[in-house]
Write a protein that holds these residues in place. Structure first.
Motif, PDB file in Angstrom:
ATOM      1  N   LEU A   1      27.438  83.218  18.220  1.00  0.00           N
ATOM      2  CA  LEU A   1      27.881  84.455  17.575  1.00  0.00           C
ATOM      3  C   LEU A   1      27.774  84.343  16.062  1.00  0.00           C
ATOM      4  O   LEU A   1      27.241  85.234  15.385  1.00  0.00           O
TER       5      LEU A   1
ATOM      6  N   ALA B   1      24.798  85.965  13.483  1.00  0.00           N
ATOM      7  CA  ALA B   1      25.194  86.908  12.442  1.00  0.00           C
ATOM      8  C   ALA B   1      24.909  86.377  11.038  1.00  0.00           C
ATOM      9  O   ALA B   1      25.230  87.046  10.054  1.00  0.00           O
TER      10      ALA B   1
ATOM     11  N   ALA C   1      26.292  83.663   9.563  1.00  0.00           N
ATOM     12  CA  ALA C   1      27.587  83.377   8.952  1.00  0.00           C
ATOM     13  C   ALA C   1      27.478  82.276   7.901  1.00  0.00           C
ATOM     14  O   ALA C   1      26.674  81.355   8.008  1.00  0.00           O
TER      15      ALA C   1
ATOM     16  N   VAL D   1      29.257  87.216   6.847  1.00  0.00           N
ATOM     17  CA  VAL D   1      28.088  87.381   7.709  1.00  0.00           C
ATOM     18  C   VAL D   1      27.057  88.261   7.019  1.00  0.00           C
ATOM     19  O   VAL D   1      27.400  89.127   6.212  1.00  0.00           O
TER      20      VAL D   1
ATOM     21  N   ARG E   1      24.482  89.759   8.998  1.00  0.00           N
ATOM     22  CA  ARG E   1      24.004  90.724   9.980  1.00  0.00           C
ATOM     23  C   ARG E   1      25.142  91.105  10.919  1.00  0.00           C
ATOM     24  O   ARG E   1      26.151  90.389  10.993  1.00  0.00           O
ATOM     25  N   PRO E   2      24.990  92.183  11.660  1.00  0.00           N
ATOM     26  CA  PRO E   2      26.008  92.535  12.664  1.00  0.00           C
ATOM     27  C   PRO E   2      26.130  91.443  13.713  1.00  0.00           C
ATOM     28  O   PRO E   2      25.196  90.694  13.971  1.00  0.00           O
ATOM     29  N   LEU E   3      27.281  91.381  14.334  1.00  0.00           N
ATOM     30  CA  LEU E   3      27.504  90.374  15.365  1.00  0.00           C
ATOM     31  C   LEU E   3      26.580  90.628  16.558  1.00  0.00           C
ATOM     32  O   LEU E   3      26.485  91.763  17.035  1.00  0.00           O
ATOM     33  N   PRO E   4      25.869  89.598  17.056  1.00  0.00           N
ATOM     34  CA  PRO E   4      24.981  89.783  18.217  1.00  0.00           C
ATOM     35  C   PRO E   4      25.772  90.274  19.425  1.00  0.00           C
ATOM     36  O   PRO E   4      26.787  89.695  19.793  1.00  0.00           O
ATOM     37  N   GLU E   5      25.278  91.315  20.043  1.00  0.00           N
ATOM     38  CA  GLU E   5      26.024  91.935  21.148  1.00  0.00           C
ATOM     39  C   GLU E   5      26.132  91.010  22.350  1.00  0.00           C
ATOM     40  O   GLU E   5      27.203  90.888  22.958  1.00  0.00           O
TER      41      GLU E   5
ATOM     42  N   VAL F   1      36.305  93.123  11.823  1.00  0.00           N
ATOM     43  CA  VAL F   1      35.222  92.944  10.868  1.00  0.00           C
ATOM     44  C   VAL F   1      35.632  93.583   9.545  1.00  0.00           C
ATOM     45  O   VAL F   1      35.930  94.773   9.487  1.00  0.00           O
TER      46      VAL F   1
ATOM     47  N   ASN G   1      31.382  92.593   4.629  1.00  0.00           N
ATOM     48  CA  ASN G   1      30.447  91.809   5.450  1.00  0.00           C
ATOM     49  C   ASN G   1      31.079  90.528   5.975  1.00  0.00           C
ATOM     50  O   ASN G   1      30.434  89.492   6.048  1.00  0.00           O
TER      51      ASN G   1
ATOM     52  N   VAL H   1      33.931  88.607   8.884  1.00  0.00           N
ATOM     53  CA  VAL H   1      34.459  88.699  10.237  1.00  0.00           C
ATOM     54  C   VAL H   1      35.693  87.823  10.340  1.00  0.00           C
ATOM     55  O   VAL H   1      35.746  86.746   9.745  1.00  0.00           O
TER      56      VAL H   1
END
Length: 309
Positions: free
Chosen positions: A237, A241, A243, A267, A269-273, A292, A296, A298
């Protein structure tokens, strides 16, 4: 040769060897044939031919340590060439037969070992059931006296006495819970979370973080494989992202029976789904809260069932 190989593939090396000797007898027109390996006869068909060291040279075909002996001398060049090729195939089938026998012996050993472990486990379960029965009566007596003292039957309690009594009550309750869970088959082996966190987020790892871990073992009432998958999903995760500046802290909230894992990170990028779904699925035994930040970042909190030491 293709037919022999196909029979060996579908029915085993021994069936293939029998088919090979049948083909040798049929092609050579002899009264019998025998197959040797390392000087030892392993298979024979028809009338027994002379030993490989006593036979005529035109009766013997050798490929490495594999020797084929036919009943009568074979003088036809084409037939001799075919028998030489069959001798080579026989060597391959003998090697396959040795592997099959070794595999069968290993399966038999594992079956016996499994049976032994089942018997040992059954004996251990019976011993544990007797021990649990012996523990339950004094435990109930202990809990009864604790409740009586909490109600003031033995007189007023000082703060120190009340603190010690609360610890005794909590320990008795934990033991009772373990006995009930063990009876229902719901217990899990305890695992220390610190080595898993250090291996995944220690220096040199893609998701390296600043770890703040307690000196005592982080004992979690969960299988080690589940914890390993949980830590791996958390690592995927954060790495997915992008991190950075990750901080991890493990502590115990006040009056809580849970370990709290707090994660703070920046992070890109957005958190991987998919990683998020995997983490949620694996952490269902505890309580997971996600937030979040707008900058940017988390924040992740994972609560895991604590096993008192």
């Amino acid at each position: 040769m293709s037919s022999i190989a196909e029979q060996a593939l579908h029915h085993g090396a021994r069936v293939g060897l029998n088919a090979l000797l049948e083909a040798v007898v049929r092609l050579s027109g002899t009264s019998g044939a025998a197959l040797y390996t390392h000087g030892r006869r392993v298979l024979q068909m028809g009338r027994a031919p002379p030993g490989w060291d006593q036979a005529h040279p035109w009766q013997v075909f050798q490929e490495g340590s594999t020797i084929l002996v036919v009943g009568e001398p074979c003088r036809d060049a084409a037939t001799r060439h075919t028998l030489a090729r069959l001798t080579g195939l026989g060597g391959a089938l003998l090697a396959s037969l040795a592997r099959e026998e070794e595999s069968q012996a290993e399966r038999n050993r594992l079956r016996l070992e499994r049976q032994r472990l089942k018997e040992a486990l059954a004996h251990r379960e019976r011993a544990w059931a007797r021990a649990a029965h012996d523990l339950r009566t004094p435990l109930l007596v202990l809990q009864g006296y604790i409740e009586m003292m909490n109600k003031g039957i033995a007189g007023a309690l000082t703060p120190a006495m009340q603190r010690y009594l609360d610890r005794m009550r909590q320990s008795a309750a934990d033991l009772n819970t373990r006995l009930q869970q063990r009876q229902r088959g719901e217990t899990f082996p305890s695992s220390d979370l610190r080595p898993l966190l250090n291996a995944a987020f220690g220096p040199g790892r893609p998701g390296a973080a600043r770890l703040e871990l307690p000196e005592e073992p982080i004992r979690v009432r969960a299988p080690r494989t589940t914890l390993a998958l949980l830590v791996r999903a958390l690592e995927r995760l954060l790495v997915g992202a992008g991190a950075s500046h990750t901080e991890m802290r493990v502590d115990v909230p006040d009056d809580s029976q849970m370990w709290r894992l707090c994660v703070q990170s920046q992070v890109e990028r957005p958190l991987p789904e998919r990683a998020m779904l995997s983490l949620e699925r694996l952490a269902r035994r505890g309580e997971v809260r996600l937030a979040v930040r707008r900058e940017n970042g988390v924040e992740l909190t994972v609560l895991l069932p604590r096993l008192a030491t």
